[in-house]
Design a protein around this motif. Structure first.
Motif, PDB file in Angstrom:
ATOM      1  N   GLY A  51     -37.805  -1.125 -76.990  1.00 20.87           N
ATOM      2  CA  GLY A  51     -37.197  -0.683 -78.240  1.00 20.87           C
ATOM      3  C   GLY A  51     -37.369  -1.664 -79.378  1.00 20.87           C
ATOM      4  O   GLY A  51     -36.860  -1.446 -80.479  1.00 20.87           O
TER       5      GLY A  51
ATOM      6  N   SER B 201     -33.511   2.770 -66.104  1.00 26.16           N
ATOM      7  CA  SER B 201     -32.371   3.453 -66.730  1.00 26.16           C
ATOM      8  C   SER B 201     -32.828   4.732 -67.428  1.00 26.16           C
ATOM      9  O   SER B 201     -32.141   5.763 -67.372  1.00 26.16           O
ATOM     10  N   LYS B 202     -33.994   4.696 -68.060  1.00 25.96           N
ATOM     11  CA  LYS B 202     -34.490   5.893 -68.737  1.00 25.96           C
ATOM     12  C   LYS B 202     -34.843   6.977 -67.729  1.00 25.96           C
ATOM     13  O   LYS B 202     -34.572   8.165 -67.951  1.00 25.96           O
TER      14      LYS B 202
ATOM     15  N   ASN C  53     -31.746   8.824 -66.696  1.00 25.67           N
ATOM     16  CA  ASN C  53     -30.945   9.389 -67.787  1.00 25.67           C
ATOM     17  C   ASN C  53     -29.783   8.487 -68.190  1.00 25.67           C
ATOM     18  O   ASN C  53     -28.674   8.952 -68.448  1.00 25.67           O
ATOM     19  N   MET C  54     -30.033   7.187 -68.199  1.00 29.70           N
ATOM     20  CA  MET C  54     -29.044   6.221 -68.668  1.00 29.70           C
ATOM     21  C   MET C  54     -29.584   5.535 -69.919  1.00 29.70           C
ATOM     22  O   MET C  54     -30.790   5.394 -70.100  1.00 29.70           O
ATOM     23  N   GLU C  55     -28.671   5.139 -70.772  1.00 30.47           N
ATOM     24  CA  GLU C  55     -29.076   4.423 -71.978  1.00 30.47           C
ATOM     25  C   GLU C  55     -28.362   3.077 -72.023  1.00 30.47           C
ATOM     26  O   GLU C  55     -27.137   3.013 -72.020  1.00 30.47           O
ATOM     27  N   LEU C  56     -29.134   2.014 -72.039  1.00 31.52           N
ATOM     28  CA  LEU C  56     -28.587   0.673 -72.079  1.00 31.52           C
ATOM     29  C   LEU C  56     -28.566   0.153 -73.506  1.00 31.52           C
ATOM     30  O   LEU C  56     -29.469   0.447 -74.302  1.00 31.52           O
ATOM     31  N   HIS C  57     -27.534  -0.626 -73.834  1.00 29.15           N
ATOM     32  CA  HIS C  57     -27.408  -1.203 -75.169  1.00 29.15           C
ATOM     33  C   HIS C  57     -28.200  -2.508 -75.193  1.00 29.15           C
ATOM     34  O   HIS C  57     -27.717  -3.558 -74.803  1.00 29.15           O
ATOM     35  N   GLU C  58     -29.452  -2.415 -75.629  1.00 28.99           N
ATOM     36  CA  GLU C  58     -30.349  -3.567 -75.558  1.00 28.99           C
ATOM     37  C   GLU C  58     -29.879  -4.743 -76.409  1.00 28.99           C
ATOM     38  O   GLU C  58     -30.191  -5.903 -76.105  1.00 28.99           O
TER      39      GLU C  58
ATOM     40  N   ILE D 206     -34.851  -1.485 -67.835  1.00 31.86           N
ATOM     41  CA  ILE D 206     -34.780  -0.518 -68.934  1.00 31.86           C
ATOM     42  C   ILE D 206     -35.519   0.766 -68.565  1.00 31.86           C
ATOM     43  O   ILE D 206     -35.035   1.886 -68.804  1.00 31.86           O
ATOM     44  N   GLU D 207     -36.704   0.627 -67.951  1.00 31.89           N
ATOM     45  CA  GLU D 207     -37.484   1.794 -67.551  1.00 31.89           C
ATOM     46  C   GLU D 207     -36.742   2.595 -66.480  1.00 31.89           C
ATOM     47  O   GLU D 207     -36.735   3.833 -66.500  1.00 31.89           O
TER      48      GLU D 207
END
Length: 289
Positions: free
Chosen positions: A50, A9-10, A13-18, A6-7
């Motif tokens: 999140g 991806s941030k 500049n990516m956003e994962l659907h947690e 997750i870190e």
């Protein structure tokens, strides 16, 4: 580990659907009673930055393959057999021609392909699971013209088909050869050694003898171990071939020297039909000449 992803991806500049994350865990040395306690899930669940709580699942689907926390492939095999049976039923209802050429073409392209998707990964060793898959081919070939009165073993010979079990072991052997010749990634770390007398052989790593019995049994059935053992059965001159097409042709000649009598309900078999078992019970001087 998940929080690291997750870190990353941030930072990129990516956003994962947690909420769509799934986790499977492999508990070791824990009793069944312990795992059934109310608070046990809290010890293995993840909490994302999140605030999403991810609880391990018994089974998850990854690239079309069902992976289970008990290190078994029962779910994958059941799903595979069921999907192939449905496709076989559709083929038999949609096409009325039962001639050998038409039926084999339909079977190989529409049914068998479903039975063999990623099969080196989940290749079963338990007789019941082998039979569950084999029964799909057994049932379909019985509908082919001129095959109804033949036994399954006789149908395999008449139609020039391998059992699904034998084909899975062939896929394992070919994949190890591809790893050896840099045609497939060696992501499981198979090592090879050159012997003046025995030729190139895949190394069989030893497992920690202190591991619990269930882990040791599962380890012996993994692709890393069984595929290496199957590859080492081949004649030295076959293992040293450098061209894929030549290797496959000569491999086929070697496999023809082994009986192919897959386990079928109601039939008495000499062994479980694995190449490893045939080599132990019926030692042969194999040749690819």
């Amino acid at each position: 580990m998940i929080n690291t992803v997750i870190e990353w991806s941030k930072n990129n500049n990516m956003e994962l659907h947690e909420n769509k994350f799934e986790v499977v865990s492999y508990p070791l040395n824990e009793s069944k009673i312990m795992r059934e306690l109310p608070f046990y899930s809290e010890t293995v669940q993840y909490s994302t930055p999140g605030g999403v709580i991810i609880t391990p699942q018994n089974t998850v689907r990854d690239l079309g393959v069902y992976i289970s926390g008990d290190r078994k492939w029962r779910t994958q095999i059941d799903k595979t057999a069921e999907a192939a049976k449905k496709m076989a039923a559709w083929v038999l209802s949609a096409f009325h021609d039962r001639s050998v050429n038409v039926m084999l073409a339909l079977y190989k392209s529409m049914v068998r392909s479903r039975l063999e998707y990623c099969c080196p990964v989940w290749n079963p060793t338990h007789i019941g699971e082998i039979q569950r898959l084999e029964n799909v081919q057994r049932s379909f070939t019985r509908r082919i013209q001129g095959c109804k009165e033949l036994t399954y073993w006789e149908r395999l010979k008449k139609l020039n088909l391998m059992s699904l079990q034998r084909r899975r072991e062939r896929y394992c052997i070919v994949h190890v050869w591809k790893i050896l010749n840099d045609l497939a990634p060696n992501d499981i770390g198979i090592c090879f050694q050159q012997n003046m007398r025995l030729g190139i052989k895949a190394e069989i790593p030893a497992i920690n003898k202190k591991s619990q019995m269930s882990v040791r049994a599962d380890y012996d059935r993994t692709f890393r171990i069984r595929a290496a053992q199957l590859f080492n059965l081949l004649p030295a001159n076959l293992r040293s071939i450098k061209k894929l097409d030549s290797f496959k042709i000569d491999l086929g000649k070697v496999l023809e020297q082994y009986p192919d009598t897959p386990p079928v309900p109601g039939y008495t078999t000499t062994n479980d039909n694995s190449l490893l078992s045939w080599r132990r019970t019926h030692p042969m001087q194999l040749s690819c000449a």
